[in-house]
Design a protein around this motif. Sequence first.
Motif, short mmCIF file in Angstrom:
data_model
loop_
_atom_site.label_atom_id
_atom_site.label_comp_id
_atom_site.label_asym_id
_atom_site.label_seq_id
_atom_site.Cartn_x
_atom_site.Cartn_y
_atom_site.Cartn_z
N VAL A 18 0.76 -1.31 -0.15
CA VAL A 18 0.05 0.05 -0.10
C VAL A 18 0.76 1.29 -0.13
N PHE A 19 0.64 2.13 -0.58
CA PHE A 19 1.51 3.34 -1.07
C PHE A 19 0.50 4.54 -0.36
N ALA A 20 1.37 5.61 0.09
CA ALA A 20 0.95 6.84 0.30
C ALA A 20 1.77 7.91 0.01
N ALA A 21 1.42 9.14 -0.22
CA ALA A 21 2.05 10.17 -0.41
C ALA A 21 1.68 11.56 0.15
N ALA A 22 2.80 12.24 0.55
CA ALA A 22 2.33 13.62 1.09
C ALA A 22 2.91 14.77 0.26
N VAL A 23 2.06 15.94 -0.04
CA VAL A 23 2.65 16.72 -0.64
C VAL A 23 2.46 18.07 -0.06
N ILE A 24 3.32 19.24 -0.45
CA ILE A 24 3.11 20.51 0.11
C ILE A 24 3.28 21.27 -1.31
N LEU A 25 2.36 21.71 -1.69
CA LEU A 25 2.21 22.62 -2.70
C LEU A 25 2.69 24.02 -2.68
N ASP A 26 3.34 24.37 -3.80
CA ASP A 26 3.91 25.88 -3.82
C ASP A 26 2.78 26.75 -4.36
N PRO A 27 2.29 27.65 -3.50
CA PRO A 27 1.31 28.66 -4.00
C PRO A 27 1.75 29.78 -5.12
N GLU A 28 2.91 29.62 -5.34
CA GLU A 28 3.76 30.47 -6.31
C GLU A 28 3.59 29.63 -7.65
N ASP A 32 -2.51 23.23 -12.59
CA ASP A 32 -3.95 23.20 -13.33
C ASP A 32 -4.09 21.64 -13.23
N GLY A 33 -5.84 21.39 -13.20
CA GLY A 33 -6.19 20.11 -13.38
C GLY A 33 -6.13 19.01 -12.28
N LEU A 34 -5.77 19.35 -10.98
CA LEU A 34 -5.72 18.60 -9.89
C LEU A 34 -6.80 18.13 -9.54
N ALA A 35 -6.79 16.56 -9.22
CA ALA A 35 -8.33 15.99 -8.95
C ALA A 35 -8.16 14.54 -8.43
N ASP A 36 -9.06 13.97 -7.82
CA ASP A 36 -8.93 12.66 -7.29
C ASP A 36 -8.23 11.90 -8.67
N SER A 37 -7.29 11.04 -8.10
CA SER A 37 -6.63 10.19 -8.98
C SER A 37 -7.49 9.37 -9.81
N LYS A 38 -8.52 8.82 -8.88
CA LYS A 38 -9.43 7.79 -9.73
C LYS A 38 -10.11 8.44 -10.79
N LYS A 39 -10.19 9.79 -11.01
CA LYS A 39 -11.20 10.47 -11.93
C LYS A 39 -10.41 10.66 -13.03
N ALA A 49 1.66 14.02 -12.27
CA ALA A 49 2.71 13.64 -11.33
C ALA A 49 3.96 14.16 -11.56
N GLU A 50 4.30 14.30 -13.04
CA GLU A 50 5.61 14.93 -13.37
C GLU A 50 5.48 16.40 -12.73
N ALA A 51 4.48 17.18 -13.18
CA ALA A 51 4.40 18.50 -12.84
C ALA A 51 4.35 18.94 -11.14
N ILE A 52 3.86 17.78 -10.53
CA ILE A 52 3.72 18.00 -8.96
C ILE A 52 5.25 17.72 -8.49
N ARG A 53 5.88 16.84 -9.17
CA ARG A 53 7.34 16.35 -8.49
C ARG A 53 8.15 17.69 -9.03
N GLU A 54 7.76 18.38 -10.12
CA GLU A 54 8.81 19.52 -10.45
C GLU A 54 8.28 20.79 -9.47
N ARG A 55 7.17 21.14 -9.26
CA ARG A 55 6.65 22.31 -8.83
C ARG A 55 6.17 22.25 -7.20
N ALA A 56 6.05 21.08 -6.67
CA ALA A 56 5.52 21.20 -5.10
C ALA A 56 6.87 21.74 -4.18
N LEU A 57 6.52 22.33 -3.38
CA LEU A 57 7.64 22.70 -2.35
C LEU A 57 8.33 21.42 -1.67
N ALA A 58 7.45 20.34 -1.43
CA ALA A 58 8.04 19.32 -1.16
C ALA A 58 6.98 18.16 -1.38
N TRP A 59 7.59 16.99 -1.68
CA TRP A 59 6.60 15.61 -1.68
C TRP A 59 7.60 14.31 -1.33
#
Length: 195
Positions: A18-28, A32-39, A49-59
């Motif tokens: 079972v996997f879990a992730a934690a993400v702190i998004l960068d308000p700067e 766009d387009g973040l949604a429930d992964s199942k949808k 996922a590529e955009a999150i890994r690139e732009r998040a403050l931490a993950w």
Amino acid sequence: MWVCGVDEAGRGPLAGAVFAAAVILDPERPIDGLADSKKLTAARRESLAEAIRERALAWHVASASVEEIDRLNILQATFLAMQRAVAGLAVVPARALIDGNRVPRQFPVAAEAIVKGDATEPAISAASILAKTARDADLVALDARYPDYGFARHKGYPTAEHLAAIERLGVLPIHRRTFGPIRVLLQAGQRELFG
């Protein structure tokens, strides 16, 4: 005061961690387009996922093994993966928003559970996407190791194809022995494969 979103992937399957992730998004650097992964389609999840890994403050993505799932139970193993994900963040959050209706005990930071948070909280949506893409990649790797089981298609869920493969070929070390269908097969004398 940083807030992280936390979500899991893979509570229901019969096989794999079972996997879990934690993400702190960068308000700067909004995504766009973040949604429930199942949808989302698999291609859209990968792109986000590529955009999150690139732009998040931490993950951080973490998991709990099949052995931990069988020893602790799936809920406690999920909580363990969530704790590991938050503890692995390079930036320490002040709070965590967790998808669901329960907060793990002994969580590393103050936390709040949000039912359907993966659809309403962007940071949880981002965590949902990272957890799902990481777990899917893990099951594709398991498919290469055990090609006759179809893990790349069903991702370990109890589909007719997966159940038929287990009955035909046997229970693998990556199967969760405490989950009903596997437990029943083992009690009925189904053979176990090792390695």
